[in-house]
Motif scaffolding. Structure first.
Motif, short mmCIF file in Angstrom:
data_model
loop_
_atom_site.label_atom_id
_atom_site.label_comp_id
_atom_site.label_asym_id
_atom_site.label_seq_id
_atom_site.Cartn_x
_atom_site.Cartn_y
_atom_site.Cartn_z
N UNK A 47 0.84 -1.19 0.00
CA UNK A 47 0.00 0.00 0.00
C UNK A 47 0.87 1.25 0.00
N UNK A 48 0.44 2.32 -0.64
CA UNK A 48 1.20 3.57 -0.51
C UNK A 48 1.17 4.01 0.95
N UNK A 49 2.25 4.63 1.40
CA UNK A 49 2.27 5.07 2.80
C UNK A 49 3.08 6.35 2.91
N UNK A 50 2.78 7.14 3.92
CA UNK A 50 3.54 8.35 4.15
C UNK A 50 4.78 8.02 4.98
N UNK A 101 5.67 9.46 7.56
CA UNK A 101 5.26 9.53 8.96
C UNK A 101 4.66 8.20 9.41
N UNK A 102 3.97 7.53 8.49
CA UNK A 102 3.35 6.25 8.85
C UNK A 102 4.39 5.16 9.05
N UNK A 141 5.07 2.96 12.07
CA UNK A 141 4.13 1.93 12.52
C UNK A 141 4.07 0.75 11.55
N UNK A 190 -3.40 -0.34 10.35
CA UNK A 190 -4.17 0.44 9.37
C UNK A 190 -4.42 -0.38 8.12
N UNK A 248 -1.62 4.90 3.45
CA UNK A 248 -1.51 4.86 4.90
C UNK A 248 -0.84 6.13 5.38
N UNK A 249 -1.60 6.87 6.15
CA UNK A 249 -1.05 8.11 6.70
C UNK A 249 -0.57 7.80 8.11
N UNK A 250 0.39 8.54 8.57
CA UNK A 250 0.84 8.34 9.94
C UNK A 250 -0.02 9.14 10.90
N UNK A 251 0.31 9.01 12.16
CA UNK A 251 -0.37 9.84 13.17
C UNK A 251 0.01 11.29 12.97
N UNK A 252 -0.82 12.15 13.46
CA UNK A 252 -0.42 13.55 13.49
C UNK A 252 0.77 13.67 14.45
N UNK A 253 1.64 14.58 14.14
CA UNK A 253 2.78 14.80 15.02
C UNK A 253 2.29 15.19 16.41
#
Ligand SMILES: Cc1cc2nc3c(=O)[nH]c(=O)nc-3n(C[C@H](O)[C@H](O)[C@H](O)COP(=O)(O)OP(=O)(O)OC[C@H]3O[C@@H](n4cnc5c(N)ncnc54)[C@H](O)[C@@H]3O)c2cc1C
Ligand code: SF4
Ligand code: SF4
Lengths: 404, 447
Positions: free
Chosen positions: A306-309, A311-312, A315, A395, B27-32
């Motif tokens: 999956x694409x991911x940032x 920041x992600x 995790x 997620x 998939x986005x991470x948590x907010x900082x």
């Protein structure tokens, strides 16, 4: 010479497709051509029920093909060009091939229907994936899986020396999908728009019924027949789990080509045949998963990764750390904190083990298994171990598992 | 026919529906997380005013070096040899700083790899001379990154200081900068003799902790790092390996004296090295733990004769302040053979690194140049900074704080200070060509 002739356009497209498929460290453009296949795209969409922006490419092709059947095949398909050329070079008649039924549409329907319920059955036959997989072989050290990935395209082409035209006309599920679309268009024109002078095929409905029905049932039952992975290995971050990954991944090798630290290889575990040629992370060459990279997720055309940032990433677990203290320089009162200093996830602390003796201690909730510490450790203290279930974050599982 | 059409429609509708419900896949991470505000409201510190008083000026000199660690000794000798009158002030009773008093015995990193991938010696100049003298006395072992005997080290450093005519002041703390605007004019020192002033044309901050640039009001970063206390063990040669129940114990590394090992201590992370409450706490804790650790060793069969020879007389503060200088040396500079036109010397490296995703082993690390600009604090005039607090980025800390690099920066600063004093220019204005020539005459290696 008319350069707008299909012939020339297809040659240019093929050059572009080859360039994008070669392991040239093209970043997000790696394997971009693969995204043009609506067959792979629809399979992924039906299975994962999700899309990304780049799917616009596939949708455009689908849209154009709805009105101009086989347009992609004639203008843009590199495999089509190859098959046509080899067919011409071979000296065999087409009489035999003519007798073969057009299986492509069956394959397409069956595959898409099965994808809806759980397994994108013939996604591996996508011509662009065969094409991309061929070039992926140049990005990996040689192994049996790499060879298999490599020979797909040549075998397909050589068959055309003896059975001219068999792929595009009879077998290709992408071509089949286009044919099916045009049949629908005619059907819509005739029944819904009441256009009289259009001739439709007789047995559209029958085919739909049988192929889709079989597909839907296959999608329900077949995944449970595939045995679970026998040996755990490392998958790129944000990968789907186990057999879901194995059945959706088209083996195009884009992730393998894109990885800047060259840690993704073709899996070739003897016990995991279903996982063959899917991406595996190997820490053998002391590479590691870079904290500032998310290319594999971005280039994966199917969403298996999956694409991911970025920041992600903290995790998205790849594996886990294992520390054998007896080899650690700190156990010998030597100056070292390399592992701690390279960990981008703040997972390692150097703590007192006994009085003045210190040791590295990893926080397994923070360690994503990127392998940086193992790579830098001057001794063999640190190694990576796969997660119990080959993995992804919660997620991802939320994203994809609620259907099963 | 009807039924088939129906099924067909269901399927078409089904697919359409499934497209309808499909959502974006990323998939986005948590907010900082925002760090919680520090809740402890610290009470304002109680203060008291010290009456103004007249301070005797005990010396007016060309160059004043504060701190007699590896950097300070090199700076003082270099300045003196280059013809400047030089004063060296050290708070303890020995030279060599952490190298000798801190019992940090290995001189790292004497070697590195050149462009042709040949690993060669890079530390020459005063560092090379010190090492050579110790080798001649058989008080250093290992050709690469030699380990020395600390008392021999103190002895030869004293000898070199005396030979070069540096005026030595032991048992004296530098306590404040004497400023005129942005220009440093000398340093107040404090000792049993009371508070005194030493005036100088150029001051070199070799305190390791950057005390002088701190007093002078320059800006700097503070880096909390691990702090340890090194100790030595005696009677290593009398360990009886054949004794029943013998077990191999971690006993540190050999030193030039066969019966003695030195035992490094990583120590606790993230410690503030200029907070004396903290340092005192660590001192108490570490000395106790070292004692207990040696007691445990002695109980292991065969180790009965091993004893604690000494704990270091200087606490092992690895890092504290890092000055903000005219140029911040980067890890990239050291990995890419970066050339500087004001280079003052070349240093080596001793750690393996991950650089741009690749592992670079310790013995593959390239040699790297140190520019003069990195010794120049941004604000203060006529102040130079050498040793573990000159200007570099923290990623480079393991290679800038080590003794070899301190010797190089000290040497460069000393020579530059002498040139500034002799030529009556500020340290910022000195002729860089002349600096290079002076250093070459003093045997510094430039590749
Ligand atoms: C535990 C430990 C292990 C290490 N291991 C190694 C190793 O194996 N190899 C290696 O090369 N390096 C090692 N290092 C690093 C190295 O020892 C030091 O960074 C180096 O000695 C710094 O030299 P310096 O001259 O800058 O400062 P220092 O060695 O700290 O010397 C500063 C001197 O200035 C004096 N001083 C300070 N303030 C004042 C003041 N206000 N007035 C007067 N005098 C003052 C001090 O007494 C001291 O003598 C280690 C460091 C530690 C702590
Ligand atoms: S593998 Fe090592 S460097 Fe990577 S997250 Fe885990 S502890 Fe940190
Ligand atoms: S990098 Fe390896 S040897 Fe160094 S502290 Fe970490 S585990 Fe120990």
């Amino acid at each position: 010479m008319n350069l707008t002739k299909p012939k020339y356009i297809r040659r240019v497209s093929t050059v572009v497709a080859v360039l994008l498929a070669l392991p040239l460290q093209l970043g997000i453009f790696t394997g971009l051509y693969m995204w043009l296949s609506p067959f792979a795209m629809l399979n992924s969409l039906f299975l994962l029920k999700s899309m990304v922006w780049l799917n616009i490419l596939g949708w455009s092709i689908l849209l154009v093909s709805f009105f101009r059947n086989r347009w992609f095949c004639r203008y843009m398909c590199p495999v089509g060009l190859g098959c046509d050329s080899f067919s011409k070079w071979g000296k065999h008649s087409r009489a035999f091939v003519k007798k073969i039924p057009r299986l492509g549409r069956w394959l397409a329907l069956l595959s898409l229907a099965a994808a809806l319920t759980g397994i994108p059955f013939f996604i591996l036959l996508d011509p662009l994936s065969v094409f991309n997989g061929f070039f992926a072989a140049f990005a990996s050290d040689i192994s049996l899986a790499v060879i298999v990935s490599f020979i797909g395209l040549p075998v397909l082409l050589i068959i055309h020396l003896f059975l001219p035209g068999i792929w595009c006309g009879k077998l290709c599920p992408l071509g089949g999908l286009f044919d099916e679309l045009s049949t629908w268009r005619k059907w819509i024109a005739k029944t819904l728009l009441k256009k009289k002078n259009i001739s439709t095929e007789q047995n559209v409905g029958r085919r739909m019924f049988i192929a889709s029905g079989t597909g839907l049932l296959a999608g329900v039952f077949i995944p449970s027949l595939l045995h679970a992975e026998r040996k755990q290995f490392f998958r790129p971050p944000a990968s789907l789990r186990g057999n879901l990954f194995n059945t959706l991944c088209v083996r195009c090798g884009s992730c393998i080509k894109a990885c800047p630290s060259d840690i993704i290889i073709h899996h070739s575990g003897k016990k995991n045949l279903t996982a063959w040629m899917t991406p595996e992370i190997s820490f053998e060459n002391k590479g590691y998963c870079l904290e500032d990279c998310n290319l594999c997720g971005t280039v994966c055309p199917t969403g298996s990764i999956s694409p991911f940032t970025l920041n992600a990433k903290k995790k998205l677990f790849i594996g886990s750390i294992n520390i054998r203290l007896e080899d650690c320089l700190l156990s010998d009162f030597k100056e070292c904190d390399r592992c701690k200093s390279v960990c981008s996830y703040d997972a390692i602390q150097i703590v007192a083990s006994q009085n003045i003796m210190m040791k590295p201690l990893a926080d397994l909730n923070k360690c994503v298994g990127c392998g940086a510490c193992a790579a830098v450790c001057p001794t063999e203290t640190i190694s990576m171990i796969p997660l119990k279930k080959t993995t992804s974050s919660e997620e991802v599982s939320q994203n994809t598992y609620e259907f099963f | 026919m009807k039924r088939r059409d129906f099924v067909t429609r269901i399927i078409v509708a089904g697919s359409a529906l499934s497209m309808g419900v499909s959502c974006g896949r990323k998939i986005e991470g948590d907010q900082q997380e925002t760090p919680a505000p520090l809740s402890e409201a610290t009470e304002p510190q109680r203060t008291i005013t010290e009456p103004a008083r007249e301070i005797p000026v005990i010396a007016e000199t060309d160059v004043l070096v504060i701190g007699g660690g590896p950097a300070g000794v090199a700076a003082a000798i270099a300045a003196s040899r280059a013809g400047a009158e030089t004063y060296l002030v050290e708070r303890y009773n020995h030279l060599g700083g952490l190298w000798t008093g801190g019992l940090v015995l290995p001189l790292l990193s004497t070697h590195a790899v050149d462009k042709q991938k040949r690993r060669k010696q890079v530390i020459y100049g005063l560092g090379g001379e010190m090492a050579q003298r110790l080798f001649d006395m058989e008080m250093a072992i290992h050709e690469v990154n030699p380990i020395i005997d600390p008392e021999a080290g103190k002895y030869i450093l004293d000898e070199m200081i005396v030979e070069s005519g540096v005026k030595m002041l032991y048992h004296s703390w530098g306590v404040n900068a004497i400023m005129e605007g942005n220009t440093i004019k000398g340093v107040f020192i404090e000792s049993k003799s009371g508070r005194q002033a030493v005036l100088a044309k150029v001051v070199i901050d070799c305190t390791g902790d950057g005390d002088v640039f701190h007093w002078a009001g320059d800006s700097y970063e503070t880096m909390n790092y691990h702090i340890g206390l090194v100790h030595r063990l005696g009677n290593i040669d009398r360990i009886d390996k054949n004794k029943p129940g013998y077990k191999k114990m971690p006993l540190g590394q050999p030193t030039p004296i066969p019966s003695v090992n030195w035992v490094n201590m990583h120590g606790l992370n993230d410690q503030d090295g200029i907070d004396m409450q903290n340092l005192s706490q660590l001192q108490l804790q570490y000395r106790k733990e070292i004692w207990e650790s040696v007691e445990r060793i002695k109980k292991v069969p065969g180790h009965e004769n091993v004893f604690l020879l000494d704990t270091a007389s200087q606490m092992g503060v690895r890092m504290s302040r890092i000055v903000e200088g005219e140029y911040k040396l980067t890890l990239e500079d050291t990995m890419t053979f970066k050339q500087f036109d004001d280079v003052i010397g070349i240093s080596g490296a001793w750690t393996s690194m991950l650089y741009k995703g690749n592992k670079v082993l310790a013995y593959e690390r390239p040699l790297w140049q140190i520019p003069y600009r990195s010794l120049l604090p941004k604000k203060t005039e006529n102040l130079l900074v050498a040793g573990r607090c000159f200007c570099f980025e923290q990623a480079l800390v393991e290679d800038t704080r080590i003794i070899g690099t301190c010797l190089i920066t000290g040497h460069g600063a000393g020579a530059a200070a002498a040139i500034a004093a002799n030529d009556r220019v500020t340290v910022r204005e000195i002729d860089r060509q002349k600096l290079r020539k002076t250093l070459e005459e003093q045997n510094v290696w430039f590749g």
